[in-house]
Scaffold this active site. Structure first.
Site, short mmCIF file in Angstrom:
data_model
loop_
_atom_site.label_atom_id
_atom_site.label_comp_id
_atom_site.label_asym_id
_atom_site.label_seq_id
_atom_site.Cartn_x
_atom_site.Cartn_y
_atom_site.Cartn_z
N ASP A 249 -25.06 -5.42 -42.24
CA ASP A 249 -24.71 -4.65 -42.81
C ASP A 249 -23.72 -3.18 -42.35
OD1 ASP A 249 -23.81 -2.54 -45.23
OD2 ASP A 249 -26.57 -2.12 -45.06
N ASP A 253 -19.52 -2.66 -41.37
CA ASP A 253 -18.39 -1.81 -41.65
C ASP A 253 -18.12 -1.52 -40.13
OD1 ASP A 253 -19.91 -0.99 -44.26
OD2 ASP A 253 -19.74 1.04 -44.19
#
Ligand code: NAD
Length: 361
Positions: A249, A253
Site C-alpha cells: 500500500d 503510493d
C-alpha cells in the site's frame, strides 16, 4: 474475444463516477473497433451504496461483482462518511470485495510515459524510462489479521492489530510475482522487514524456497524502509517488486509520485483464475469531485489491464495504451499533470481525446 462478457461497473464516490464514465466510453469504443461484446452493468458501492441501501457493499452489488467476468471500480470514500460505524464505512466495501472474491494478487504498474517526464517531482534522468510492477498481497496481512481492537478506558486504552501470513498465502502471491517477472525482465525484489518481524522472516524463507522453481528469475530481498528510499533514489533498479498488503500500500503510493500523478496509475486485483477487479490507484479525491478536474487516465489504463489480464486481448489492451500515449503526445493535460502555463482540459475532454485515438493499428 467474440463471446459475450459482462463488466460490472461500480463507480463509487467523489470522482469515481466521473472517471468511470470516461472509461466506459473507452469500453464502448473498443467494443466497436474490435468487435467485442462487452456489456456494462452498474451498481453503487461505498458511500453511494450506503446512502441508497444502508450498506457500502449491498448484496445486489456483491452479486453483480460475483457474476460479472470483470469489475471496474472508481473509488470510494468521503468526509461525510468518516464518522459512521467503522463496519459501514465506504472503504469496507473494498476490503469486502477483495476478500469475498479472493482477489489476492494486486498488480500496480508504475510506468512513466516519456511525455510526462517533467511532471514528476524527481529529475527526468532519474525517472525517464521507468517501468516497475509492484505485486502486492491483498487479502491477508495486518489489514485482515486478528486479533484487532481498541480496548480499555479512555486515557489508558490500547489499540492493536495482527500481521499474519500463512505459508500458503505467501506461496500464492509469490507465484504471481515470479510469473510476472518471467513475462518481464526476470528480476524480482521481495520487500519485507525480516530483521524485526517474524512474519517477514517466514515471508523471506518461503520466497527463497519458491525461487528454486524459477531459476531464470534473479531474486533479491530488501527491507521496506530501504525499499522506500531506493524507490525515490534510483527507481529504475527495480523490475518487479513483491510485498505484503500494508507495505505494498505504502510502496505503490510512493511509486505513484515517480510517474507524475496518482491520476495516471491503474491497478488490477486478480483471483487465482484471472478474474479481476480493475481500479485506479487513487481515491475519491473529494477536493476536486464534481468539478471536471479529475484525470480519467488511471481508470482508462485499468481497462487496458482488464483487456490483457482477464480477457486475454493483448491487441485491444495495446490499442488503449497507445491511445493514451497519443493523447499525451498531442498535449492533452488535466490539472494534475499539466506543466506551468500548459492548457488544461476537463475530465470529459480527456476521455474524448482517448476515445478519438483508439484504433486497431
Ligand atoms: P486521493 O487519492 O483521493 O487524493 C489525493 C490527492 O490526489 C488529492 O489532492 C486529489 O485531488 C488528487 N487526485 C487523486 N486522484 C486524482 C485524479 N484522478 N486526478 C487528479 N487528481 C487526483 O486520496 P485521499 O485524499 O487520501 O483520500 C480521499 C478519499 O478517498 C478518502 O475517503 C479515502 O479513504 C478514499 N480512498 C479510496 C481509495 C479507493 O477507493 N481505492 C483509495 C485511496 C483513498
Amino acid at each position: 474475444m467474440s463471446d459475450k462478457k459482462t463488466i460490472a461497473v461500480l463507480p463509487g464516490d467523489g470522482i469515481g463516477p466521473e472517471v468511470t464514465a470516461q472509461a466506459v466510453r473507452v469500453i464502448e469504443q473498443v467494443n466497436g473497433v474490435f468487435g467485442l461484446s462487452c456489456t456494462i452493468e452498474t451498481q453503487p458501492v461505498g458511500g453511494a451504496a450506503y446512502e441508497l441501501h444502508g450498506h457500502p457493499l449491498p448484496p445486489s452489488t456483491l452479486d453483480l461483482a460475483r457474476s460479472a467476468d470483470a469489475i471496474l471500480l472508481g473509488a470510494v470514500g468521503g468526509p461525510q462518511w468518516e464518522s459512521i460505524d467503522r463496519q459501514l464505512r465506504p472503504e469496507k466495501a473494498l476490503l469486502g470485495l477483495r476478500s469475498e472474491l479472493e482477489l489476492f494478487s494486486n498488480l500496480r504498474p508504475a510506468l512513466l510515459f516519456p511525455e510526462l517526464a517533467d511532471a514528476s517531482t524527481l529529475k527526468p534522468e532519474v525517472v525517464s524510462g521507468l517501468d516497475i510492477m509492484i505485486v502486492r498481497e491483498l487479502t491477508g496481512g495486518i489489514y485482515f489479521g486478528g486479533p484487532r481492537a481498541i480496548e480499555g478506558e479512555k486515557g489508558s486504552r490500547k489499540g492493536y492489530n495482527t500481521m499474519v501470513y500463512s505459508e500458503a498465502e505467501i506461496q500464492r502471491i509469490g507465484h504471481s510475482a515470479f510469473q510476472m517477472a518471467m513475462q518481464r525482465d526476470r528480476r524480482l525484489c521481495s520487500v519485507d522487514k525480516a530483521n524485526v518481524l517474524e512474519v517477514s522472516e517466514l515471508w523471506r524463507e518461503v520466497m527463497i524456497d519458491l525461487g528454486k522453481s524459477y531459476p531464470e528469475v534473479e531474486l533479491s530481498h530488501m527491507y521496506i524502509d530501504n525499499a522506500c528510499m531506493q524507490l525515490v533514489r534510483a527507481p529504475k533498479q527495480f523490475d518487479v517488486m513483491v510485498t505484503t498488503n500494508m507495505f505494498g500500500d505504502i510502496l505503490s503510493d510512493a511509486a505513484s509520485m515517480l510517474t507524475g500523478s496518482i491520476g495516471m496509475l491503474p491497478s488490477a486485483s486478480l483471483d487465482s483464475r484471472g478474474k479481476g477487479m480493475y481500479e485506479p490507484v487513487h481515491g475519491s479525491a473529494p477536493d476536486i469531485a464534481g468539478q471536471g478536474k479529475a484525470n480519467p487516465l488511471a481508470t482508462i489504463l485499468s481497462v487496458a489491464m482488464m483487456m490483457r489480464s482477464t480477457f486475454g486481448n493483448e491487441p485491444c489492451a495495446a490499442a488503449i495504451e497507445a491511445a493514451v500515449k497519443a493523447t499525451l503526445a498531442d498535449g492533452f493535460r488535466t490539472g494534475d499533470i499539466a506543466a506551468d502555463g500548459q492548457a488544461i482540459v476537463t475530465t470529459e475532454e480527456m476521455g474524448t481525446a482517448v476515445v478519438d485515438r483508439v484504433s486497431k493499428s
